[in-house]
Design an enzyme around this catalytic site. Structure first.
Site, short mmCIF file in Angstrom:
data_model
loop_
_atom_site.label_atom_id
_atom_site.label_comp_id
_atom_site.label_asym_id
_atom_site.label_seq_id
_atom_site.Cartn_x
_atom_site.Cartn_y
_atom_site.Cartn_z
N VAL B 77 0.74 -1.17 -0.19
CA VAL B 77 0.09 -0.01 -0.22
C VAL B 77 1.06 1.56 -0.34
CG1 VAL B 77 -2.17 1.35 1.30
CG2 VAL B 77 -1.54 -1.09 1.55
N CYS B 78 0.54 1.99 -1.06
CA CYS B 78 1.55 2.61 -1.22
C CYS B 78 1.68 4.18 0.01
CB CYS B 78 1.49 4.40 -2.10
SG CYS B 78 2.31 5.89 -2.48
N ILE B 79 2.36 3.89 0.73
CA ILE B 79 2.43 4.45 2.32
C ILE B 79 2.28 6.30 1.96
CG2 ILE B 79 4.69 5.25 2.50
CD1 ILE B 79 5.33 4.18 4.84
N ALA B 82 -1.65 6.53 1.84
CA ALA B 82 -2.18 5.48 2.64
C ALA B 82 -2.47 6.86 3.99
CB ALA B 82 -1.52 4.03 3.38
#
Lengths: 120, 130, 99
Positions: B77-79, B82
């Site tokens: 998940v793209c930090i 997110a």
């Protein structure tokens, strides 16, 4: 391993939603990974390059400033779709960096000549 | 064939996360491998385990979780996307001094570099768009 | 070096459909998914799709069924299931998603 060439096709205008900013982040990261990145701005995206942008009042980062940093990341193949620019009355002298026009047939060939194509 | 999948559509307001799920499931059933699933943009909400849809509706968080556990998939998940949207794991919640967290394994928060790496490594990178 | 294109928006998004169709080259496949499948009954888009030469047009079966549509198969038009979607992604050297 042979280096993969990435083509990013942007289609969204800046600010109204997050797509343009998220696409630029992908471009900068891919370039930082050493991948050759080409950028094509279609539909509403040529407006990203307008140097007249002043997004301070809407509290957003100036995307033109981010775009002006693209050549520092070795992203120098930047194209804007001829028809999209015409419709938006955008001329090359209004842009923050040197870009070239490309027509739809040219975009079709670019898709064929790149290894990975991402659209935003 | 080694696939990676970029999911960019909204987790709960677009069909794309589910179309991507069906694609991944079909690819695995056909004997292909999946290097990585990368959640970007609005799709990062898929990683929130606090999503609680009605029982008779699709639970996209659970579907991906079960597929990942069955096949040891890398769900990244793209930090940045997110954290901005309030999707965080325990470590990030602590770092940002938040009282709770809503994401954990097999979902993993990491940088956009994981998308570039997936593009380099995989035979095919397919996007399921917004 | 052919391309699998997917498009998931209904033809009311004409600018997207126009850009997508202009990007197709001989040997490419256009796989129409999600709300894109309304192209099957859209008068102008359906007509334009039928005139594309050397391009394979495919509709994703689950999405066609879900929306209660009928797709007429022809020389260049087919209905594919999820497994065939994966096969198409293997057969073409890259994918481009229009959304």
């Amino acid at each position: 391993m042979q280096q993969k060439k990435i083509l990013l096709i942007l289609s969204r205008a800046p600010y109204g939603d997050a797509h343009a900013k998220e696409a630029l982040d992908v471009a900068l990261t891919a370039a930082a990974f050493g991948l050759p990145v080409s950028l094509v701005l279609t539909q509403d995206a040529p407006a990203l390059l307008l140097k007249s942008q002043q997004p301070q009042q809407i509290q957003q980062k100036n995307l033109a400033s981010i775009c002006s940093a693209l050549p520092m990341y070795d992203i120098e193949n930047i194209y804007i779709e001829t028809l999209a620019a015409q419709i938006q009355q955008i001329t090359l002298d209004q842009l923050v960096l040197p870009a070239e026009f490309v027509n739809e047939a040219g975009i079709a060939l670019m898709i064929r000549n790149h290894d990975v194509v991402l659209r935003f | 064939m080694l696939f990676s999948i970029l999911i960019y559509g909204s987790a709960h307001n677009s069909q794309s996360a589910h179309t991507a799920y069906r694609f991944a499931d079909s690819a695995l059933k056909a004997g292909h491998k999946i290097h990585r699933i990368f959640f970007y943009g609005e799709s990062v909400h898929t990683a929130s385990e606090l999503s609680a849809p009605p029982r008779d509706e699709q639970n996209i968080h659970q579907l991906w979780k079960e597929l990942a556990q069955a096949h040891e998939l890398d769900l990244v998940v793209c930090i940045a996307a997110a954290l901005k949207r309030g999707v965080m794991d325990k470590a990030e919640a602590k770092r940002h001094e938040k009282g709770s967290f809503n994401s954990q394994a097999p979902y993993e928060l990491s940088g956009l570099g994981q998308l570039s790496e997936a593009a380099i490594i995989s035979d095919r990178l397919i996007t399921f768009g917004a | 070096m052919t391309t699998l294109h997917t498009i998931n928006k209904s033809p009311s998004n004409l600018a997207l459909w126009h850009s997508c169709m202009a990007a197709l080259l001989p040997g490419d496949t256009l796989l129409i998914i999600e709300n894109g499948v309304y192209a099957a009954t859209h008068t102008t888009i359906a007509e334009q799709l039928s005139t594309l030469e050397g391009i394979n047009i495919s509709f994703l079966s689950a999405d066609v069924q879900a929306r209660g549509l009928v797709v007429t198969e022809s020389n260049n038009t087919s209905i594919v299931d999820d497994q065939q979607f994966v096969n198409l992604a293997c057969q073409h050297s890259k994918t481009v998603s229009w959304f």
